[in-house]
Scaffold this active site. Structure first.
Site, PDB file in Angstrom:
ATOM      1  N   ASP A   1       0.859  -1.179   0.000  1.00  0.00           N
ATOM      2  CA  ASP A   1       0.000   0.000   0.000  1.00  0.00           C
ATOM      3  C   ASP A   1       0.899   1.233   0.000  1.00  0.00           C
ATOM      4  O   ASP A   1       1.457   1.602   1.036  1.00  0.00           O
ATOM      5  CB  ASP A   1      -0.916   0.011   1.227  1.00  0.00           C
ATOM      6  CG  ASP A   1      -1.975  -1.080   1.183  1.00  0.00           C
ATOM      7  OD1 ASP A   1      -1.731  -2.132   0.561  1.00  0.00           O
ATOM      8  OD2 ASP A   1      -3.043  -0.889   1.801  1.00  0.00           O
TER       9      ASP A   1
ATOM     10  N   LYS B   1      -6.969   3.397  -3.359  1.00  0.00           N
ATOM     11  CA  LYS B   1      -7.342   3.404  -1.943  1.00  0.00           C
ATOM     12  C   LYS B   1      -7.533   4.839  -1.470  1.00  0.00           C
ATOM     13  O   LYS B   1      -6.750   5.718  -1.811  1.00  0.00           O
ATOM     14  CB  LYS B   1      -6.240   2.699  -1.139  1.00  0.00           C
ATOM     15  CG  LYS B   1      -6.414   2.685   0.372  1.00  0.00           C
ATOM     16  CD  LYS B   1      -5.278   1.893   1.023  1.00  0.00           C
ATOM     17  CE  LYS B   1      -5.290   2.022   2.536  1.00  0.00           C
ATOM     18  NZ  LYS B   1      -4.163   1.282   3.174  1.00  0.00           N
TER      19      LYS B   1
ATOM     20  N   LYS C   1     -10.364   0.400  -2.412  1.00  0.00           N
ATOM     21  CA  LYS C   1     -10.266   0.161  -0.972  1.00  0.00           C
ATOM     22  C   LYS C   1     -10.529   1.454  -0.200  1.00  0.00           C
ATOM     23  O   LYS C   1      -9.656   2.312  -0.119  1.00  0.00           O
ATOM     24  CB  LYS C   1      -8.883  -0.389  -0.610  1.00  0.00           C
ATOM     25  CG  LYS C   1      -8.676  -0.622   0.898  1.00  0.00           C
ATOM     26  CD  LYS C   1      -7.288  -1.174   1.186  1.00  0.00           C
ATOM     27  CE  LYS C   1      -6.999  -1.250   2.675  1.00  0.00           C
ATOM     28  NZ  LYS C   1      -5.638  -1.782   2.966  1.00  0.00           N
TER      29      LYS C   1
END
Length: 319
Positions: free
Chosen positions: A156, A219, A255
């Protein structure tokens, strides 16, 4: 060049040949109707679902959780406990599904990996000078490589919001592309920190930029800045991945992370996924929740549906 004209790597190469061409493309994307986006998100958030659908939704949401601990005080013991919980969220009920992943700092990847073994629960590591994204590129790449070499299945990364807001789009694109390459076989999630991006138009632009640069997932947030995930922001990101697949045939995951604490909230997001992107995204491969406390409420609601009574808040371990 319109969004629907992106159909091959050659198109992306043309768009990203210079800062000017990339800026022209991103600022040529349709503007976001703020009032309309917020109204649609609010409307989808009021949908109700039947009992059988709710049971399915709770199990699906559990399977979508990236169980997360990203604190300076994290210890190996805490990470092992979190990994154990991800594998068996409710030890008293073997029918309860496992979470999707455990998300930790890179120095905790090996500990999580060792605990999870071949359970099928992935290890995600934050990288690239999380949460600020402010570091030299060689440091960001080293951070990524360290995580992958320690066994991370997913990385991430966080973008440099300062560069993006200053209009240095090509710099952000190239950083994402380099990190994607450094990930090797690990999947890359690109964190936007939407609470700092100022406008919905910027959320749409960074969504397209990240997808063109090779993101596997986009995300919302690090969880360190408020507001974090919101329904309108997630709506815009879901529209982007839907339109990207229509244009290229490629699916990209989404996400939302930060601030999603209750089963009721999670179900609102699942309704939105189904209505905006489509049922194909109702799968942990394509939609995740970044959360630390959400799992407990999902488990409490699940227990209520199976036993007819609520468990106390201390029935499940606190994270």
């Amino acid at each position: 060049m319109t969004t629907t004209s992106i159909s091959a790597a050659g198109d992306v190469t043309e768009i990203t040949r210079s800062d000017a061409s990339l800026r022209r493309f991103l600022h040529g994307l349709p503007g976001v109707d703020q009032v309309g986006a917020e109204a649609r998100a609010a409307g989808l958030g009021t949908r109700s679902i039947k009992t059988t659908s709710k049971a399915y939704a709770l199990d699906l949401a559990i399977r979508m959780v990236d169980l997360t601990t990203l604190e300076g005080a994290d210890t190996a013991g805490k990470v092992r406990a979190l990994a154990s919980k991800a594998m068996r969220p409710d030890p008293a009920d073997p029918s309860c599904p496992a979470a999707a992943a455990v998300c930790v700092y890179p120095d905790m990847v090996a500990t999580a990996k060792q605990t999870l073994g071949d359970s099928g629960v992935n290890v995600a590591a934050v990288a690239t000078a999380f949460p600020s994204g402010r570091a030299a590129m060689d440091i960001k790449l080293a951070d990524t490589v360290d995580a992958v070499e320690a066994g991370a299945d997913e990385v991430d990364m966080v973008i440099d919001r300062g560069a993006f807001l200053a209009g240095r789009y090509l710099q952000v694109f190239e950083e994402i592309a380099q990190v994607r390459e450094a990930c090797g076989d690990a999947h890359l999630k690109v964190i936007f920190e939407t609470g700092e991006l100022q406008t919905y138009d910027n959320v749409r632009r960074i969504s397209w930029l990240a997808m063109m640069a090779g993101a596997h997932f986009i995300k919302t947030s690090t969880g360190k800045v408020q507001p974090a995930a919101t329904l309108p922001v997630t709506l815009i990101m879901l529209e982007a991945v839907r339109d990207w697949r229509e244009a290229t045939g490629q699916m990209i995951g989404v996400k939302p992370a930060g601030g999603i604490r209750t089963a009721k909230d999670a179900i609102k997001y699942l309704v939105m996924v189904n209505e905006v992107a489509g049922a194909d995204w109702l799968d942990p491969h394509w939609f995740r929740f970044g959360a630390s406390t959400l799992l407990n409420d999902l488990l409490m609601q699940r227990t209520k549906m199976t036993t007819g009574r609520y468990s106390g808040p201390d029935y499940f371990t606190l994270d």
